[in-house]
Design a protein around this motif. Structure first.
Motif, PDB file in Angstrom:
ATOM      1  N   LYS A  29       7.021  -0.057 -22.813  1.00  0.00           N
ATOM      2  CA  LYS A  29       6.860  -1.492 -22.623  1.00  0.00           C
ATOM      3  C   LYS A  29       5.613  -1.776 -21.785  1.00  0.00           C
ATOM      4  N   ASN A  36       4.966  -9.592 -23.468  1.00  0.00           N
ATOM      5  CA  ASN A  36       5.671  -8.338 -23.260  1.00  0.00           C
ATOM      6  C   ASN A  36       5.712  -7.573 -24.578  1.00  0.00           C
ATOM      7  N   LYS A  38       6.571  -4.124 -26.799  1.00  0.00           N
ATOM      8  CA  LYS A  38       7.389  -2.917 -26.902  1.00  0.00           C
ATOM      9  C   LYS A  38       6.765  -2.057 -27.998  1.00  0.00           C
TER      10      LYS A  38
END
Length: 279
Positions: A29, A36, A38
């Motif tokens: 992450k 954000n 991932k």
């Protein structure tokens, strides 16, 4: 950055093809520009170094963050997308992005696109196979930006990479290359001698300031490094974030036939990014 490890059983189609091993996936992450991300890495899918997030890519993402970059309304192509971290961020920053790599890497990229790009933005991203020096001619020549992070790593591929860049930038493009210079593979020659034969360009040490130093462990690895997935001889900065033996110091901005232009680095006096133009 945080990381998790998961194992997925083989799908029915894989079993029919004789592939019975489960897929080992590491998920890392990151946060850039308020997003954000991932990033999943397919460890046992025979992707080689494409299954890692290299610090040159992270540095380029942080550079875009510091510059408050916007790619809204701009067409972008990324070479050697790998995990897709740079192209995904560029899409979130408004770009119409084509992400490219070798055919066996596309599934990993597409997976990360599905995780990170909202469905409302999917029409602005495209994932395609591209082999430098072979099928680059089927791609347009009118991109606004061309991106590459740590794609200058094998001297065998340099002529094909230059041929591909020249084609893609034929109608004028700004090229961002974030590279680690390693004498063992001739990357300084690529930046200092080979590229200037085709582009007016200058090398900068600016991207080094976009990295956060890792916390070393007693064995020399960085905190969080996963020794089981770090390539031999490639000490990890963090799990999935790899520093290779070299110095991150090349950031080339290669523009079109228009005069070279500075990219607002006056806001960052410690930086020395310089715009360049094609010959």
């Amino acid at each position: 950055m945080s990381a998790v490890r998961r194992v997925e059983p083989p799908c029915d189609c894989a079993a029919k093809d004789g592939a019975s091993d489960p897929t080992v996936i590491f998920e890392n992450k990151y946060e850039f520009c308020g997003y954000n991300l991932k990033i999943a890495r397919f460890i046992n899918a025979n992707l080689g170094f494409s299954a890692y997030v290299w610090e040159a890519g992270v540095a380029l993402c942080r550079y875009f963050e510091k510059q408050n970059a916007s790619f809204t309304g701009k067409t972008v192509i990324e070479l050697g997308s790998g995990t897709g971290i740079v192209g995904i961020l560029t899409t979130l920053l408004g770009g119409e992005v084509t992400m490219t790599d070798k055919p066996n890497t596309l599934k990993q990229i597409e997976n990360n696109v599905s995780i990170n790009i909202p469905s409302a933005c999917r029409h602005r991203i495209n994932v395609q196979a591209l082999t430098w020096g072979e099928d680059h001619a089927r791609f347009p020549t009118n991109y606004d930006f061309i991106l590459g992070s740590d794609i200058v790593y094998s001297s065998v591929s340099y002529p094909a990479l230059v041929e591909t860049l020249c084609h893609l930038a034929k109608q004028g493009a700004t090229i961002y290359l974030s590279s680690e210079l390693r004498k063992m593979n001739g990357s300084p020659y690529f930046h200092d001698e080979l590229l200037p034969q085709h582009f007016n360009c200058q090398r900068s040490a600016a991207l080094a300031g976009c990295l956060r130093p890792p916390t070393p462990l007693t064995d020399g690895r960085a905190h969080g490094a996963d020794p089981s997935t770090t390539p031999p001889g490639e000490p990890g900065l963090l799990e999935g974030l790899i520093r290779s033996p070299g110095t991150l110091q090349a950031a080339l901005l290669i523009g079109s036939a228009s005069p070279p232009r500075a990219l607002e680095d006056a806001k960052y006096p410690d930086r020395d990014m310089i715009g360049c133009s094609s010959l």
